[in-house]
Design a protein around this motif. Structure first.
Motif, PDB file in Angstrom:
ATOM      1  N   UNK A  50       0.855  -1.101  -0.118  1.00 43.73           N
ATOM      2  CA  UNK A  50       0.015  -0.046   0.052  1.00 43.73           C
ATOM      3  C   UNK A  50       0.851   1.163   0.088  1.00 43.73           C
ATOM      4  N   UNK A  51       0.462   2.044  -0.623  1.00 46.90           N
ATOM      5  CA  UNK A  51       1.111   3.478  -0.793  1.00 46.90           C
ATOM      6  C   UNK A  51       0.128   4.705  -0.191  1.00 46.90           C
ATOM      7  N   UNK A  52       0.575   5.206   0.992  1.00 46.55           N
ATOM      8  CA  UNK A  52      -0.307   6.322   1.310  1.00 46.55           C
ATOM      9  C   UNK A  52       0.693   7.705   1.406  1.00 46.55           C
ATOM     10  N   UNK A  53      -0.202   8.900   1.341  1.00 49.82           N
ATOM     11  CA  UNK A  53       0.380  10.128   1.141  1.00 49.82           C
ATOM     12  C   UNK A  53      -0.456  11.162   2.405  1.00 49.82           C
ATOM     13  N   UNK A  54       0.303  11.416   3.274  1.00 47.27           N
ATOM     14  CA  UNK A  54      -0.083  12.572   4.134  1.00 47.27           C
ATOM     15  C   UNK A  54      -0.839  12.038   5.321  1.00 47.27           C
ATOM     16  N   UNK A  55      -0.916  12.787   6.413  1.00 47.44           N
ATOM     17  CA  UNK A  55      -1.505  12.334   7.946  1.00 47.44           C
ATOM     18  C   UNK A  55      -2.929  11.527   7.675  1.00 47.44           C
ATOM     19  N   UNK A  56      -3.694  12.311   6.935  1.00 50.52           N
ATOM     20  CA  UNK A  56      -5.202  11.902   6.806  1.00 50.52           C
ATOM     21  C   UNK A  56      -5.178  10.498   6.493  1.00 50.52           C
ATOM     22  N   UNK A  57      -4.503  10.142   5.167  1.00 49.44           N
ATOM     23  CA  UNK A  57      -4.276   8.729   5.178  1.00 49.44           C
ATOM     24  C   UNK A  57      -3.810   7.565   5.969  1.00 49.44           C
ATOM     25  N   UNK A  58      -2.724   8.330   6.557  1.00 52.95           N
ATOM     26  CA  UNK A  58      -2.075   7.619   7.670  1.00 52.95           C
ATOM     27  C   UNK A  58      -2.897   7.172   8.719  1.00 52.95           C
ATOM     28  N   UNK A  59      -3.530   8.077   9.174  1.00 55.51           N
ATOM     29  CA  UNK A  59      -4.563   7.960  10.378  1.00 55.51           C
ATOM     30  C   UNK A  59      -5.706   7.139  10.173  1.00 55.51           C
ATOM     31  N   UNK A  60      -6.373   7.247   8.763  1.00 58.23           N
ATOM     32  CA  UNK A  60      -7.282   6.011   8.238  1.00 58.23           C
ATOM     33  C   UNK A  60      -6.606   4.794   8.313  1.00 58.23           C
ATOM     34  N   UNK A  61      -5.571   4.728   7.749  1.00 56.68           N
ATOM     35  CA  UNK A  61      -4.828   3.325   7.567  1.00 56.68           C
ATOM     36  C   UNK A  61      -4.682   2.591   9.008  1.00 56.68           C
ATOM     37  N   UNK A  62      -4.234   3.310   9.784  1.00 58.06           N
ATOM     38  CA  UNK A  62      -3.726   2.946  11.340  1.00 58.06           C
ATOM     39  C   UNK A  62      -5.061   2.508  11.906  1.00 58.06           C
ATOM     40  N   UNK A  63      -6.146   3.376  11.844  1.00 54.48           N
ATOM     41  CA  UNK A  63      -7.591   3.057  12.473  1.00 54.48           C
ATOM     42  C   UNK A  63      -8.267   1.863  12.074  1.00 54.48           C
ATOM     43  N   UNK A 116      12.618  16.880  12.619  1.00 53.74           N
ATOM     44  CA  UNK A 116      12.247  15.804  13.407  1.00 53.74           C
ATOM     45  C   UNK A 116      11.192  14.977  12.928  1.00 53.74           C
ATOM     46  N   UNK A 117      10.232  15.661  11.916  1.00 55.51           N
ATOM     47  CA  UNK A 117       9.122  14.693  11.517  1.00 55.51           C
ATOM     48  C   UNK A 117       9.406  13.727  10.326  1.00 55.51           C
ATOM     49  N   UNK A 118       8.746  12.722  10.288  1.00 50.93           N
ATOM     50  CA  UNK A 118       9.098  11.803   9.390  1.00 50.93           C
ATOM     51  C   UNK A 118       8.560  11.950   8.092  1.00 50.93           C
ATOM     52  N   UNK A 119       9.032  12.179   6.881  1.00 49.58           N
ATOM     53  CA  UNK A 119       8.704  12.635   5.702  1.00 49.58           C
ATOM     54  C   UNK A 119       8.605  11.125   4.779  1.00 49.58           C
ATOM     55  N   UNK A 120       9.129  10.194   5.049  1.00 48.82           N
ATOM     56  CA  UNK A 120       9.090   8.966   4.346  1.00 48.82           C
ATOM     57  C   UNK A 120       9.236   7.871   5.095  1.00 48.82           C
ATOM     58  N   UNK A 121       8.472   7.006   4.897  1.00 47.28           N
ATOM     59  CA  UNK A 121       8.514   5.499   5.532  1.00 47.28           C
ATOM     60  C   UNK A 121       8.153   4.374   4.590  1.00 47.28           C
ATOM     61  N   UNK A 122       9.263   3.458   4.499  1.00 49.03           N
ATOM     62  CA  UNK A 122       9.146   2.349   3.689  1.00 49.03           C
ATOM     63  C   UNK A 122       9.431   1.290   4.554  1.00 49.03           C
ATOM     64  N   UNK A 123       7.828   0.320   4.548  1.00 50.59           N
ATOM     65  CA  UNK A 123       7.846  -0.781   5.359  1.00 50.59           C
ATOM     66  C   UNK A 123       7.927  -2.284   4.663  1.00 50.59           C
ATOM     67  N   UNK A 124       8.700  -3.272   4.949  1.00 54.77           N
ATOM     68  CA  UNK A 124       8.347  -4.567   4.341  1.00 54.77           C
ATOM     69  C   UNK A 124       8.070  -5.342   5.358  1.00 54.77           C
ATOM     70  N   UNK A 125       6.981  -6.217   5.318  1.00 56.51           N
ATOM     71  CA  UNK A 125       6.568  -7.013   6.383  1.00 56.51           C
ATOM     72  C   UNK A 125       5.983  -8.160   6.106  1.00 56.51           C
TER      73      UNK A 125
END
Length: 138
Positions: A50-63, A116-125
């Motif tokens: 999955x590819x996400x952009x921005x805090x709103x998508x991050x919040x939705x994904x984590x929820x 100090x804010x994270x601008x990019x996160x690449x996760x392999x799981x």
């Protein structure tokens, strides 16, 4: 005005370890709002496929994630750091609604802005089914 999230780059071993611990603590809160505040407004993520952009998508994904991944417990370990980047390995355990437990293993590469804010996160799981007796993170 942009928020500042110490520790700030360039990272030392001590500050990189502190950044990793802060991320572990936030993710273990399972609070999408709290976690999302560590990322820039336009943060770019790759999480598995999955590819996400921005805090709103991050919040939705984590929820959604924490509605499916019940009993979530995470451990992160600093793998490497340089300048404004940190690499971690992690594992977490969770169970689905049917009670099947999983251990998820992975690697993340993080890139930070000067504040100090994270601008990019690449996760392999990868997920591995486990029995309740095999749990390590209780």
């Amino acid at each position: 005005m942009t928020a500042v999230r110490p520790p700030l780059p360039p990272f030392t071993e001590e500050s990189a370890r502190a950044k990793v611990q802060a991320a572990e603590d936030a993710w273990n809160s399972r609070d999408p709002e709290r976690v999302s505040l560590a990322y820039t407004e336009d943060s770019a993520w790759r999480n598995r496929d999955r590819f996400l952009t921005g805090r709103a998508e991050i919040r939705e994904f984590l929820t959604d994630k924490w509605e499916r991944e019940l009993g979530y417990r995470l451990r992160k370990e600093l793998w490497a750091y340089t300048g404004n980047r940190i690499s971690v390995r992690f594992e977490y355990e969770w169970h689905d609604a049917a009670g099947q437990w999983y251990r998820s293993h992975g690697n993340e590469q993080w890139e930070f802005t000067d504040d100090g804010l994270m601008s990019r996160r690449e996760a392999s799981i990868n997920d591995v089914p486990i029995t309740p007796e095999d749990r390590r993170l209780g």
